[in-house]
Enzyme design. Structure first.
Site, PDB file in Angstrom:
ATOM      1  N   ASP A  64       0.839  -1.197   0.000  1.00  0.00           N
ATOM      2  CA  ASP A  64       0.000   0.000   0.000  1.00  0.00           C
ATOM      3  C   ASP A  64       0.879   1.254   0.000  1.00  0.00           C
ATOM      4  OD1 ASP A  64      -2.256   1.615   0.135  1.00  0.00           O
ATOM      5  OD2 ASP A  64      -3.176   0.456   1.756  1.00  0.00           O
ATOM      6  N   GLU A  88       2.992   5.454  -3.801  1.00  0.00           N
ATOM      7  CA  GLU A  88       3.286   6.613  -4.672  1.00  0.00           C
ATOM      8  C   GLU A  88       4.667   7.235  -4.394  1.00  0.00           C
ATOM      9  OE1 GLU A  88      -0.837   5.710  -4.156  1.00  0.00           O
ATOM     10  OE2 GLU A  88       0.557   6.481  -2.671  1.00  0.00           O
ATOM     11  N   ASP A 145      -7.996   4.603  -3.443  1.00  0.00           N
ATOM     12  CA  ASP A 145      -9.053   4.775  -2.445  1.00  0.00           C
ATOM     13  C   ASP A 145     -10.179   5.640  -2.996  1.00  0.00           C
ATOM     14  OD1 ASP A 145      -7.339   3.326  -0.884  1.00  0.00           O
ATOM     15  OD2 ASP A 145      -6.612   5.034   0.268  1.00  0.00           O
TER      16      ASP A 145
END
Length: 783
Positions: A400, A403, A476
Site C-alpha cells: 500500500d 506513490e 481509495d
C-alpha cells in the site's frame, strides 16, 4: 507554474542562455527569440545525428518499428541518467537495417516500416508509415525547448507536436477525470492516490510516444492541434516512437523495451475477499470458514493494515489479536484459501525498523518512507520487514501507499518532487518509487523462494513495473456511482499503458458518510460494481464498511453468488488469457479500439470493453437501470451471452440488464471454454464445456500448468489448440503441445453450438451437442 508563465519565462530566458545563442546573433525585434541556425545532419552507426548552434539531436533505430529520439542543448554535459525502467540497451534497442539520405534541406532515415524526416531549417522531425501516413509531427518554429530546471544541472524540457484533427489519444496510466480519449485535455503525470503516471501516449492512428523520463510532467492538448509534452527536470528530451499499427503490437514493443509480464499463480485469478479491516486472527479464520461452509467460491483473504502493534507500522510484530500466525495460515491453506497481508513503505517514526532506517541513512529525507533506489535500503526493507512476513507463510503482499504518500499532512500528490533520492533529485525521479519498491520486493522474493510465483498488489505504477509480478488497484475511490463510472475508462487507459493487471475496490473504498457505511440503496451499487469487477483481470472486493462479505448484502446476494460462480466457470478462459499475456504480450481487459481500430465509432467508447478476444462487456453504471444502450462493433456478428440471440455489428442496441445480468455479448467464431462448478482454482478441471458461437471461423488455445512455480518458464506447461471451421461446421482439437508434472492425461469436452436458449447463461449446459473424450491426440468433430 501556470503554462502562460512558463512561456513568458521561455521568452525572457531563451535570448540570454548561452545554449540558445548563435555565434552571430541575427537581428530580432526587442523581446523576440532568435531563429537557430540550420541543422547539419550526418549518418551514424545507429541512425543519424544533427546539430545547430543551439542543440544536438540523435535519432537511433531500435527496430524496424521503434525509433529512439534524444536531444539536448549544445553545451550540455554528456548524459548519464539512470533509467531503471528500461531493459538493458542490447535488449531494448538492438537496432535494425536503415537507409539515410539528404536532399533539398531534408534529411531522411528509412527502415522497412518507418520513414523519419528532419527539416534542417527549423529542426522539426516527422515520422511516417511507409504508406505515407503521418504519425508524429513536431511543430516547426522551435519544436524543442530547454529551460533551467529547479533541479540544478537539469532542464525544464518541452517538445511540441501537431496531432491530426481526428486521432484519439489514450494511455498515460490511470486518471480519475472520467475521460477515455484525452483529446482537448491536460494530463498531469505525478503519482498520487488514485492517479497513476505512466508516460506512454497511444494514438488511434497506430503509434505511441514513450516519453522517457520519471520527472513530474504534463501532457497538454488543450488546443486540439497542439500536443505538448513537458517535464520539470531532465538532462535532455528523450522519447521513443513505437509503430504498430495494431495496438497489440504497440504493447508488445513497449514490453520489449521495459520488460515482459510473468504469470501469476492460478489462484490469483479467483476471488479476493477483503475489507478495512479484519482485526483478529479469529475473525479472519471465521470469515474464510463461512465462505467454505456456504460454498461461495473464494481463493484469497486479505489482512489489511493495523495488524501491527500500536506505533509499530514497519515492524513485523503482530498485536495481541494474532496469537498463532503459523496455525492461522496452516488452517487457511488447508481450506484452499490463500492469504495476503498489507505491508507499507510508509512507517511509524516509533517503529524499530524506522529508527534503524534513519540511522543508516536508508530513508528519503523529510519523509517516512525508505529509499528503494538505494540497494542497501531495499535489502533492509526485505530482510527486516517483508522477508520476515514471507517466512511465516503469507502468499502475497499488499504494498500500500506506493506513490508514496506522506504521513503528515496525509497527502500523496507527487511528494517526491522536492526530495532527494539516492538515484537523483526527486524532481527528476518523481514517479519512479512504485517501480523500484515492487521490484525490490519481487527480486528478493524470487531469490528467497524461486519456486513460488510472486503476487503483489500495489496502488501505483510506472514504466516497466509490469515485469515485477504486481497488479495495481485504482486507489481509495469513493463508494458512489460517480466513482464507479470513472473506474471503467481509468482501467482501460491503464491497459493501453502496457500494464495488463488492474483491479478496483469493488464497492469503492471511502463511504460518502463514515457514520453510515452501508446507506440505503448501497446494495445496488455494490452489485453493479461486483458485476464489473468479475470482468477485471483481478477480481477483488474491498472497502471501509462495517461488513463486506457477500452474504451480508442480503438483497443482492443471489446475484453476487451467480456472478462469482460465473467467474470461476470462466477460469479456463481467464488462465489461458493470462498465458497469452506472458507468452505473447497480450492484454486481457481491452478497450474496443484495440480490436476494432478500423471502426471509428469505437474510438470514444470508454464504458465497454473486450474481456479477452471473445467477450464484450458493457457494465451497468447508472442507478436503478434495468437496461443499457451499448455499441456492437462493426465487422462481426454478436451473440447475447444470456439468450443466444444474435445481432450484426456496427449498431447500438438496448440490452436488458436486471441485477446480476451484466450485458455480455460474444463474437461470432468464438470458442469459449467454461469449466465445472468449483469453489477454488484447481479444485477440478473437468468437464470443460466448449461453447461455439457460429458465424465465422475461430480459434482458441487452452493453457494448463501446475498452477504455481516458475517451471513454466522452463517449458513445464501444455497447450491445446482448437479451431472452428464455419464452412464445414467442424471443430478441430489439435494435439496437445507440452506437458508438466501432475498433468491431467485426458479431458472431457462437452461441445455446445450456441443458439437461442441453448448454451446460454452461467449455468452448465445439461444437453451438449457432442461429448468428446480427448486424450491428447488431434481429432475432429463435425456438427
Amino acid at each position: 507554474m501556470p503554462k502562460t508563465n512558463r512561456l513568458v519565462s521561455f521568452l525572457v530566458c531563451a535570448a540570454s542562455l548561452s545554449f540558445c545563442a548563435a555565434p552571430v546573433r541575427p537581428q530580432v525585434p526587442a523581446g523576440g527569440v532568435p531563429h537557430p541556425s540550420a541543422m547539419q545532419a550526418a549518418p551514424s552507426p545507429t541512425g543519424f545525428t544533427a546539430k545547430n548552434n543551439r542543440e544536438m539531436l540523435e535519432v537511433a533505430v531500435c527496430g524496424d518499428a521503434v525509433l529512439h529520439i534524444a536531444s539536448q542543448p549544445l553545451d550540455a554535459p554528456p548524459v548519464a541518467e539512470a533509467q531503471p525502467w528500461m531493459l538493458a540497451k542490447a535488449a531494448a534497442c538492438p537496432g535494425a537495417h536503415f537507409q539515410f539520405s539528404q536532399a533539398e534541406g531534408i534529411s531522411t532515415l528509412t527502415t522497412s516500416r518507418l520513414a523519419v524526416t528532419l527539416s534542417l531549417r527549423d529542426g522539426a522531425l516527422s515520422v511516417k508509415a511507409l504508406d505515407g501516413t503521418t504519425l508524429v509531427r513536431e511543430r516547426s518554429g522551435l519544436p524543442r525547448t530547454y529551460l533551467p530546471s529547479m533541479a540544478p544541472g537539469l532542464y525544464h524540457i518541452e517538445d511540441r507536436f501537431s496531432p491530426d484533427s481526428t486521432e484519439a489519444l489514450y494511455g498515460l496510466g490511470q486518471h480519475q477525470n472520467g475521460m477515455f480519449n484525452y483529446r482537448g485535455s491536460v494530463v498531469e503525470l505525478g503519482q498520487n492516490n488514485t492517479d497513476i503516471a505512466i508516460p506512454l501516449l497511444v494514438s488511434s492512428k497506430g503509434y505511441a510516444l514513450l516519453w522517457n523520463t520519471a520527472s513530474f510532467s504534463y501532457v497538454d492538448n488543450r488546443f486540439p492541434l497542439e500536443l505538448n509534452l513537458e517535464s520539470m527536470a531532465a538532462p535532455r528530451i528523450d522519447y521513443y516512437v513505437l509503430y504498430g499499427p495494431q495496438l497489440d503490437s504497440i504493447v508488445h514493443l513497449y514490453r520489449s523495451l521495459t520488460g515482459h509480464v510473468p504469470l501469476f499463480p492460478e489462484w490469483a485469478y479467483g476471488f479476493f475477499q477483503s475489507k478495512d479491516r479484519y482485526k483478529t486472527q479469529a475473525e479472519i479464520l471465521s470469515i474464510a470458514a463461512e465462505y467454505r461452509a456456504r460454498h461461495i467460491p473464494i481463493d484469497a483473504i486479505v489482512q489489511d493494515w493495523f495488524w501491527w502493534k500500536p506505533g509499530g507500522k514497519g515492524d513485523p510484530v503482530f498485536n495481541s489479536g494474532y496469537t498463532d500466525l503459523p496455525a492461522e495460515l496452516r488452517t487457511l491453506h488447508d481450506e484452499h484459501v490463500h492469504a495476503m497481508i498489507s505491508a507499507w513503505a510508509m512507517m511509524d517514526t516509533t517503529a524499530e525498523n524506522w529508527k534503524q532506517i534513519v540511522q543508516k541513512g536508508f530513508d528519503i529525507p523529510a519523509t517516512q518512507v525508505y529509499d528503494p533506489s538505494n540497494p542497501a535500503a531495499a535489502d533492509f526493507f526485505w530482510n527486516q520487514f517483508v522477508g520476515k512476513l514471507f517466512a511465516q507463510g503469507w502468499d502475497a503482499f499488499w504494498l500500500d501507499s506506493s506513490e508514496p504518500e506522506e504521513a503528515w499532512p496525509h497527502v500523496g500528490d507527487a511528494i517526491l518532487r522536492d526530495k532527494q533520492l539516492a538515484i537523483g533529485p526527486g524532481l527528476e525521479y518523481t514517479n519512479v518509487f512504485p517501480l523500484l519498491h515492487t521490484g525490490g520486493v519481487a527480486r528478493h522474493w524470487r531469490q528467497t523462494n524461486p519456486a513460488k510465483r510472486v503476487f503483489l498488489l500495489t496502488r501505483s505504477a510506472f514504466l516497466g513495473q509490469q515485469r515485477n509480478g504486481a497488479t495495481v488497484w485504482s486507489g481509495d475511490v469513493y463508494s458512489s456511482w460517480w466513482a464507479l463510472r470513472r473506474q471503467v475508462p481509468a482501467g482501460l487507459n491503464f491497459a493501453l499503458s502496457g500494464y495488463p493487471y488492474w483491479t478496483t475496490d469493488i464497492g469503492g473504498y471511502h463511504p460518502l458518510n463514515y457514520a453510515e457505511t452501508l446507506p440505503p440503496g448501497y446494495q445496488e451499487l455494490y452489485a453493479r460494481w461486483f458485476e464489473y469487477g468479475a470482468f477485471c483481470p483481478i477480481f477483488r472486493t474491498h472497502g471501509h464498511r462495517d461488513a463486506n462479505e457477500l452474504w451480508t448484502y442480503g438483497k443482492v446476494f443471489p446475484a453476487l453468488l451467480a456472478v462469482d460462480r460465473l467467474r470461476y466457470r470462466l477460469l479456463p478462459y481467464v488462465y489461458s488469457l493470462a498465458w497469452k499475456v506472458t507468452s505473447e504480450d497480450y492484454t486481457i481487459q481491452r478497450p474496443l479500439v484495440m480490436d476494432f481500430r478500423q471502426d471509428p465509432a469505437t474510438w470514444d467508447v470508454g464504458d465497454q470493453f473486450m474481456f479477452g478476444p471473445d467477450l464484450l462487456v458493457s457494465p451497468v453504471l447508472a442507478e436503478h437501470a434495468t437496461q443499457r444502450t451499448l455499441y456492437l462493433p462493426a465487422g462481426t456478428r454478436w451473440y447475447d451471452f444470456w439468450t443466444g440471440a444474435h445481432d450484426e455489428g456496427g449498431a447500438a442496441v438496448v440490452a436488458p440488464a436486471p441485477i446480476g445480468r451484466i450485458p455480455l455479448d460474444v463474437r461470432a467464431g468464438s470458442i469459449l471454454p467454461l469449466g465445472p462448478v468449483i469453489e477454488y482454482a484447481g479444485q477440478a478441471n473437468d468437464p470443460i464445456e466448449l461453447r461455439i458461437y457460429p458465424g465465422s471461423d475461430g480459434d482458441f488455445t487452452l493453457y494448463e500448468d501446475a498452477g504455481d512455480s516458475y517451471a513454466y518458464e522452463r517449458g513445464a506447461h501444455a497447450t491445446i489448440p482448437m479451431h472452428w471451421n464455419e464452412a464445414t461446421r467442424t471443430l478441430t482439437i489439435g494435439a496437445r503441445q507440452g506437458s508438466f508434472p501432475g498433468m491431467t492425461p485426458s479431458h472431457t469436452f462437452n461441445v455446445v453450438i450456441v443458439s437461442v436458449d441453448h448454451g446460454v447463461g452461467g449455468d452448465v449446459t445439461t444437453q451438449p451437442d457432442k461429448t468428446i473424450l480427448y486424450t491428447g491426440a488431434a481429432l475432429e468433430a463435425r456438427f
